[in-house]
Write an enzyme that holds these catalytic residues in place. Structure first.
Site, short mmCIF file in Angstrom:
data_model
loop_
_atom_site.label_atom_id
_atom_site.label_comp_id
_atom_site.label_asym_id
_atom_site.label_seq_id
_atom_site.Cartn_x
_atom_site.Cartn_y
_atom_site.Cartn_z
N LYS A 142 85.82 -17.57 52.81
CA LYS A 142 85.26 -17.62 54.16
C LYS A 142 86.29 -18.21 55.11
O LYS A 142 86.85 -19.27 54.85
CB LYS A 142 84.00 -18.48 54.17
N GLU A 196 86.77 -8.88 55.82
CA GLU A 196 85.47 -8.42 56.30
C GLU A 196 85.25 -8.85 57.75
O GLU A 196 85.43 -10.02 58.09
CB GLU A 196 84.34 -9.02 55.46
N LYS A 241 74.78 -5.37 51.91
CA LYS A 241 73.76 -6.34 51.49
C LYS A 241 72.42 -5.61 51.54
O LYS A 241 71.81 -5.47 52.62
CB LYS A 241 73.78 -7.56 52.41
#
Length: 318
Positions: A142, A196, A241
């Protein structure tokens, strides 16, 4: 191969059901997590258990993600109740559609959740602890939660300390153009699979790929119900997702279109409970067997027992 639910037949997905039970679960998190503009210390969702007239059983999980889902848990619960009570639903919330499709497919496979690569979060010491424990050569990191300078320093430390490590970066649409350029032009992109959703303005992703040669992955963009797949140079992967996208049919349609352009697809979790993860793991085995799913969110939960509250038991009188 799992049974694939009907293609988005939204007014008849649960055919021939006899009874249904809705329960609300609460799971405590080890540490509070930031989701967009808000912070949560526990995760809540719904379990839908269905018995069909032929004796089959199905179970699904309704788990809108605060800060990311268009619907709240209360809204999802009300829609699910309305649907089971025979009301016409014009458009299902993604979390409800996903749970219903799971129920139609049956019971979640009771197999252990296999984490193929870790999710790195925190400073270098925390990342190092995770990597040394897992011996991973691939990890997801992240970024864009601290300053670009901090991100650059962390990535550089990881690349220097772990020469065999490949990284998948995730910025959650948080970098401005100049911030993305600053980081990406100062790291070894040969060891970055992709990033991403790097930019606040996702329309600039193709330009960023052209400028830096970084591979781009889409995630949040796919959760917009108006999104229609289109390829651009530099598009490397779709990170799907399922519980935020909706029907299994929408997921498989995106996968098929991406694969036609040699774009990889990764199924990923959104802090669901173990039941949701079992379904996502099973979908990945069937639909994206060449790419291990991203399931390392289970570690975020504490060891406390899950709390369950019965919401409603219904009989199908329609």
């Amino acid at each position: 191969m799992s049974f694939i639910p009907p293609a988005n037949k939204e007014l008849g997905m649960l055919c021939n059901w006899q009874s249904a039970t809705i329960s609300r679960y609460t799971l405590q998190l080890r540490h509070p997590i930031n989701l967009g503009p808000q912070q949560i210390s526990q995760r809540q969702g719904l379990y839908l258990d269905v018995c069909f007239n032929d004796g089959r059983r199905g179970r699904g999980e309704v788990a809108p993600l605060p800060g990311f889902s268009e619907e709240t848990l209360d809204q999802a619960e009300q829609q699910l109740l309305d649907y089971l009570q025979g009301h016409s639903i014009r458009k299902f919330y993604p979390s409800v559609a996903f749970a219903i499709d799971c129920c139609v497919a049956g019971m979640p496979p009771e197999v252990p959740i296999k984490v193929a690569y870790p999710l790195l979060d925190g400073d270098f010491a925390q990342c190092q602890q995770t990597l040394d424990r897992s011996h991973a050569t691939l990890a997801k990191l992240k970024v864009a939660r601290n300053s670009p300078k901090s991100d650059l320093e962390l990535i550089t430390q990881l690349q220097q300390h772990y020469p065999q490590l490949r990284l998948r970066l995730d910025a959650n649409q948080s970098w401005l153009w100049n911030q993305a350029i600053y980081v990406l032009e100062n790291i070894d992109l040969n060891r970055i699979d992709y990033i991403e959703e790097p930019l606040v303005n996702s329309q600039q992703c193709a330009m960023l790929a052209k400028r830096t040669q970084v591979g781009i992955a889409l995630d949040e963009t796919l959760q917009d119900s108006s999104y229609r797949y289109h390829y651009f140079d530099g598009l490397r992967s779709l990170v799907l997702k399922p519980s935020l996208i909706g029907t299994w049919h929408r997921c498989t349609s995106l996968i098929d279109q991406a694969h036609a352009d040699q774009v990889s697809c990764v199924l990923s979790s959104a802090y669901e409970s173990e039941i949701g993860l079992q379904w996502i793991q099973n979908m990945a085995k069937d639909f994206t067997p060449e790419q291990a799913p991203g399931l390392d969110t289970l570690k975020a939960f504490s060891d406390q027992t899950i709390q369950l509250e019965l919401i409603q038991q219904l009989q199908n009188n329609h």
